[in-house]
Design a protein around this motif. Structure first.
Motif, PDB file in Angstrom:
ATOM      1  N   GLU A 130       0.825  -1.213   0.000  1.00 62.10           N
ATOM      2  CA  GLU A 130       0.000   0.000   0.000  1.00 62.10           C
ATOM      3  C   GLU A 130       0.860   1.264   0.000  1.00 62.10           C
ATOM      4  O   GLU A 130       0.553   2.233  -0.703  1.00 62.10           O
ATOM      5  CB  GLU A 130      -0.928   0.013   1.216  1.00 62.10           C
ATOM      6  N   MET A 131       1.935   1.249   0.780  1.00 57.91           N
ATOM      7  CA  MET A 131       2.788   2.436   0.840  1.00 57.91           C
ATOM      8  C   MET A 131       3.535   2.657  -0.472  1.00 57.91           C
ATOM      9  O   MET A 131       3.720   3.795  -0.910  1.00 57.91           O
ATOM     10  CB  MET A 131       3.739   2.344   2.029  1.00 57.91           C
ATOM     11  N   LEU A 132       3.947   1.580  -1.137  1.00 56.98           N
ATOM     12  CA  LEU A 132       4.578   1.725  -2.447  1.00 56.98           C
ATOM     13  C   LEU A 132       3.583   2.252  -3.476  1.00 56.98           C
ATOM     14  O   LEU A 132       3.922   3.107  -4.305  1.00 56.98           O
ATOM     15  CB  LEU A 132       5.178   0.392  -2.899  1.00 56.98           C
ATOM     16  N   ASP A 133       2.350   1.748  -3.415  1.00 58.49           N
ATOM     17  CA  ASP A 133       1.299   2.238  -4.310  1.00 58.49           C
ATOM     18  C   ASP A 133       1.011   3.719  -4.033  1.00 58.49           C
ATOM     19  O   ASP A 133       0.852   4.517  -4.964  1.00 58.49           O
ATOM     20  CB  ASP A 133       0.032   1.389  -4.124  1.00 58.49           C
ATOM     21  N   PHE A 134       0.984   4.084  -2.767  1.00 57.64           N
ATOM     22  CA  PHE A 134       0.775   5.481  -2.368  1.00 57.64           C
ATOM     23  C   PHE A 134       1.882   6.368  -2.928  1.00 57.64           C
ATOM     24  O   PHE A 134       1.628   7.458  -3.448  1.00 57.64           O
ATOM     25  CB  PHE A 134       0.718   5.557  -0.839  1.00 57.64           C
ATOM     26  N   ARG A 135       3.101   5.875  -2.851  1.00 51.54           N
ATOM     27  CA  ARG A 135       4.232   6.653  -3.376  1.00 51.54           C
ATOM     28  C   ARG A 135       4.099   6.863  -4.884  1.00 51.54           C
ATOM     29  O   ARG A 135       4.421   7.926  -5.397  1.00 51.54           O
ATOM     30  CB  ARG A 135       5.534   5.929  -3.063  1.00 51.54           C
ATOM     31  N   ALA A 136       3.599   5.852  -5.587  1.00 52.48           N
ATOM     32  CA  ALA A 136       3.469   5.937  -7.042  1.00 52.48           C
ATOM     33  C   ALA A 136       2.267   6.757  -7.482  1.00 52.48           C
ATOM     34  O   ALA A 136       2.318   7.453  -8.504  1.00 52.48           O
ATOM     35  CB  ALA A 136       3.382   4.529  -7.632  1.00 52.48           C
ATOM     36  N   THR A 137       1.172   6.692  -6.705  1.00 49.53           N
ATOM     37  CA  THR A 137      -0.079   7.316  -7.151  1.00 49.53           C
ATOM     38  C   THR A 137      -0.454   8.571  -6.391  1.00 49.53           C
ATOM     39  O   THR A 137      -1.250   9.377  -6.870  1.00 49.53           O
ATOM     40  CB  THR A 137      -1.254   6.330  -7.009  1.00 49.53           C
ATOM     41  N   GLY A 138       0.065   8.710  -5.172  1.00 44.93           N
ATOM     42  CA  GLY A 138      -0.330   9.833  -4.328  1.00 44.93           C
ATOM     43  C   GLY A 138      -1.640   9.608  -3.601  1.00 44.93           C
ATOM     44  O   GLY A 138      -2.149  10.501  -2.926  1.00 44.93           O
ATOM     45  N   VAL A 139      -2.184   8.390  -3.721  1.00 51.15           N
ATOM     46  CA  VAL A 139      -3.450   8.050  -3.052  1.00 51.15           C
ATOM     47  C   VAL A 139      -3.224   6.826  -2.168  1.00 51.15           C
ATOM     48  O   VAL A 139      -2.815   5.774  -2.650  1.00 51.15           O
ATOM     49  CB  VAL A 139      -4.561   7.746  -4.096  1.00 51.15           C
ATOM     50  N   LEU A 140      -3.495   6.990  -0.879  1.00 49.88           N
ATOM     51  CA  LEU A 140      -3.394   5.873   0.046  1.00 49.88           C
ATOM     52  C   LEU A 140      -4.777   5.262   0.191  1.00 49.88           C
ATOM     53  O   LEU A 140      -5.673   5.861   0.773  1.00 49.88           O
ATOM     54  CB  LEU A 140      -2.865   6.328   1.409  1.00 49.88           C
ATOM     55  N   ARG A 141      -4.930   4.076  -0.374  1.00 51.39           N
ATOM     56  CA  ARG A 141      -6.249   3.419  -0.337  1.00 51.39           C
ATOM     57  C   ARG A 141      -6.598   3.007   1.090  1.00 51.39           C
ATOM     58  O   ARG A 141      -5.746   2.953   1.973  1.00 51.39           O
ATOM     59  CB  ARG A 141      -6.280   2.236  -1.289  1.00 51.39           C
ATOM     60  N   ALA A 158       1.791   5.612  11.803  1.00 48.60           N
ATOM     61  CA  ALA A 158       1.538   4.298  11.203  1.00 48.60           C
ATOM     62  C   ALA A 158       2.572   3.996  10.124  1.00 48.60           C
ATOM     63  O   ALA A 158       3.136   2.895  10.081  1.00 48.60           O
ATOM     64  CB  ALA A 158       0.127   4.243  10.626  1.00 48.60           C
ATOM     65  N   GLN A 159       2.829   4.960   9.269  1.00 47.71           N
ATOM     66  CA  GLN A 159       3.814   4.747   8.211  1.00 47.71           C
ATOM     67  C   GLN A 159       5.205   4.525   8.800  1.00 47.71           C
ATOM     68  O   GLN A 159       5.967   3.696   8.299  1.00 47.71           O
ATOM     69  CB  GLN A 159       3.818   5.929   7.250  1.00 47.71           C
ATOM     70  N   GLY A 160       5.525   5.228   9.861  1.00 51.29           N
ATOM     71  CA  GLY A 160       6.811   5.027  10.528  1.00 51.29           C
ATOM     72  C   GLY A 160       6.934   3.633  11.124  1.00 51.29           C
ATOM     73  O   GLY A 160       7.994   3.002  11.036  1.00 51.29           O
ATOM     74  N   LEU A 161       5.842   3.132  11.703  1.00 50.50           N
ATOM     75  CA  LEU A 161       5.868   1.780  12.257  1.00 50.50           C
ATOM     76  C   LEU A 161       6.068   0.743  11.165  1.00 50.50           C
ATOM     77  O   LEU A 161       6.784  -0.244  11.351  1.00 50.50           O
ATOM     78  CB  LEU A 161       4.575   1.484  13.019  1.00 50.50           C
ATOM     79  N   VAL A 162       5.443   0.966  10.016  1.00 51.89           N
ATOM     80  CA  VAL A 162       5.616   0.043   8.887  1.00 51.89           C
ATOM     81  C   VAL A 162       7.068   0.081   8.408  1.00 51.89           C
ATOM     82  O   VAL A 162       7.675  -0.968   8.164  1.00 51.89           O
ATOM     83  CB  VAL A 162       4.640   0.371   7.739  1.00 51.89           C
ATOM     84  N   ARG A 163       7.630   1.269   8.279  1.00 55.35           N
ATOM     85  CA  ARG A 163       9.035   1.378   7.854  1.00 55.35           C
ATOM     86  C   ARG A 163       9.960   0.658   8.843  1.00 55.35           C
ATOM     87  O   ARG A 163      10.880  -0.062   8.429  1.00 55.35           O
ATOM     88  CB  ARG A 163       9.437   2.842   7.733  1.00 55.35           C
TER      89      ARG A 163
END
Length: 87
Positions: free
Chosen positions: A35-46, A69-74
């Motif tokens: 999801e985060m990679l998709d967000f980086r590519a599209t600018g939309v976090l589903r 949340a994103q920091g925890l995933v990283r």
């Protein structure tokens, strides 16, 4: 511990929530990373696992829950890579 009796109920609850959030990130790491990679590519976090993680954290910090949340995933991703056997 004796020092734990001086911890406020709010701090204790925040610790519980964050421990749950860390477990969630580790258990759903692949989906979160996708999801985060998709967000980086599209600018939309589903609406998926990362947003679900942010909803867990909302109780602790409503304003920054998505960033946390994103920091925890990283962090979970780095831990998984570091724990993997070398290639």
């Amino acid at each position: 511990m004796a020092a734990d009796r001086f911890i406020s109920p709010v701090v204790s609850r925040n610790r519980e929530v964050m421990a749950d959030a860390e477990r969630f990130a580790a258990e759903h790491l692949r989906e979160c990373c996708e999801e985060m990679l998709d967000f980086r590519a599209t600018g939309v976090l589903r609406d998926g696992r990362v947003r679900a993680l942010a909803r867990l954290i909302h109780e602790v910090d409503a304003i920054h829950s998505l960033d946390i949340a994103q920091g925890l995933v990283r962090t979970a991703a780095m831990e998984a890579v570091a724990a993997a056997p070398p290639r």
